[in-house]
Design an enzyme around this catalytic site. Structure first.
Site, PDB file in Angstrom:
ATOM      1  N   ALA A  46      62.113  39.057  10.954  1.00 40.21           N
ATOM      2  CA  ALA A  46      60.647  38.455  11.364  1.00 40.21           C
ATOM      3  C   ALA A  46      60.285  39.269  12.844  1.00 40.21           C
ATOM      4  O   ALA A  46      59.386  40.037  12.754  1.00 40.21           O
ATOM      5  CB  ALA A  46      60.315  37.097  11.683  1.00 40.21           C
ATOM      6  N   ALA A 105      68.741  33.301  10.089  1.00 43.16           N
ATOM      7  CA  ALA A 105      69.119  34.757   9.908  1.00 43.16           C
ATOM      8  C   ALA A 105      67.911  35.351   9.988  1.00 43.16           C
ATOM      9  O   ALA A 105      67.724  36.518  10.404  1.00 43.16           O
ATOM     10  CB  ALA A 105      70.172  35.439   8.753  1.00 43.16           C
ATOM     11  N   LYS A 106      66.781  34.804   9.365  1.00 46.22           N
ATOM     12  CA  LYS A 106      65.323  35.418   9.200  1.00 46.22           C
ATOM     13  C   LYS A 106      64.674  35.644  10.452  1.00 46.22           C
ATOM     14  O   LYS A 106      63.985  36.413  10.464  1.00 46.22           O
ATOM     15  CB  LYS A 106      64.493  34.624   8.246  1.00 46.22           C
ATOM     16  N   ASP A 107      65.152  35.050  11.777  1.00 48.56           N
ATOM     17  CA  ASP A 107      64.661  35.437  12.941  1.00 48.56           C
ATOM     18  C   ASP A 107      64.697  37.168  13.179  1.00 48.56           C
ATOM     19  O   ASP A 107      63.662  37.719  13.772  1.00 48.56           O
ATOM     20  CB  ASP A 107      65.276  34.636  14.117  1.00 48.56           C
TER      21      ASP A 107
END
Length: 346
Positions: free
Chosen positions: A52, A47-49
């Site tokens: 970022a 999910a951090k895409d």
């Protein structure tokens, strides 16, 4: 007429729009309908895409991030990988301060993506100069031409999920969602998604997942930051020993805490029952389903969406290693099924 080549300009075009998958076998006997929002389908496998890409592009628009600059961040691994991935495509160097609790798999992946990695002790106070928060801040101050993402205190963390994850879930469920469950670390995922969903339907219950050894659940319930709650635990990317401003506690209805052991076994169960090879926090969020169901949160008409944050490949040396599980004492219960043995044919 010849058809044009169907191709994406880069993997950044694949961020978001992750699938919703019904959980059928592992939820047998539970009241309600359960669906996993599987963030491992992002190109960076987490999910951090979303944050970022959003934070970096916002910094570019504002002129804060310029060609040749370096991105510095504090991470348990996933955000760092996503930042390194985006940085590789856009041409930015990446320096990451990582908790020593992060798996070796994650650290090796960060290095493979070209990031410079500083591994910092996990079990120190947030304001300790050795903590990954302090180290990232120091590196940023020392390095001219750098920006510090600072996901724990960056409102864009919430905004990324408000603009993407929330609308996707609302559309995928045709507005029929009754409960949303997510782990809380920085808090950006649960806060941004919950804010959007509650704007569409204020009756949607938002349930947070915390770890034993973290301060978030008690802070949500009492407004008190209790240092006595803090002790070492194994789950990465879940819970905190500080209160992140990227967590909007007002949109979270309730928290539960899960144990390291139960979360590890739940992740392994998801792989065997549903074919979903997911990370440690995905096991934590599924264990939370069981705990909330036991508390009477759901009925037969509940449509429960749980967010599974990342892919299991980042935990091969941890929860998917029988040796590691044995070292933690997670196989002490003889009734728990272990992995199949490997047989070598000569």
């Amino acid at each position: 007429m010849k058809k044009s080549i169907q191709a994406f300009d880069s993997i950044l075009d694949l961020v978001g729009n992750t699938p919703l998958i019904k959980l059928s076998k592992i939820t047998q006997g539970l009241k309600g309908n359960f669906y996993g929002k599987v963030e491992a389908f992002n190109p960076g496998h987490s999910a951090k895409d979303r944050i970022a890409l959003h934070i970096i592009e916002e910094a570019e628009k504002k002129g804060i991030l310029k060609p040749g600059d370096t991105i510095v961040e504090t991470t348990s691994g996933n955000t760092g990988f996503s930042i390194a991935m985006v940085g590789a495509i856009k041409g930015y160097e990446c320096i990451l301060a990582v908790s020593s609790k992060s798996s070796k798999d994650k650290i090796d992946m960060l290095r493979a993506m070209g990031a410079k990695v500083y591994v910092c002790p996990a079990n120190v106070a947030a304001d300790d100069p050795r903590s990954y928060y302090s180290v990232a801040q120091r590196l940023h101050e020392e390095l001219k031409g750098s920006i510090y993402i600072n996901q724990y205190f960056n409102e864009l963390n919430i905004e990324a999920h408000y603009q993407t994850t929330g609308p996707e879930i609302w559309e995928q469920t045709n507005g029929k969602i009754t409960h949303f469950i997510a782990c809380s670390g920085t808090g950006g995922t649960i806060s941004g998604t919950a804010k959007y969903l509650k704007e569409q339907d204020s009756s949607i219950r938002v349930l947070g997942v915390d770890a034993y050894g973290s301060v978030l659940k008690k802070y949500h319930e009492t407004g008190e930051f209790d240092k006595n709650e803090i002790f070492p635990y194994r789950i990465e990317g879940l819970g905190k020993n500080l209160i992140p401003t990227a967590t909007d506690f007002s949109v979270i209805d309730k928290f539960t805490k899960v144990t390291d052991e139960a979360a590890a076994h739940a992740a392994r169960e998801l792989a065997k029952a549903e074919g979903l090879f997911l990370g440690y926090t995905s096991g934590a969020v599924f264990q939370a389903i069981r705990q909330f169901e036991a508390e009477g949160e759901f009925d037969k008409n509940s449509n429960v969406v749980v967010l599974f944050p990342d892919h299991g490949s980042r935990y091969m040396s941890k929860i998917y290693s029988d040796d590691w599980m044995k070292e933690q004492g997670f196989f002490d219960n003889v009734n728990i099924e272990k992995s199949n043995e490997v047989e070598y044919v000569e």
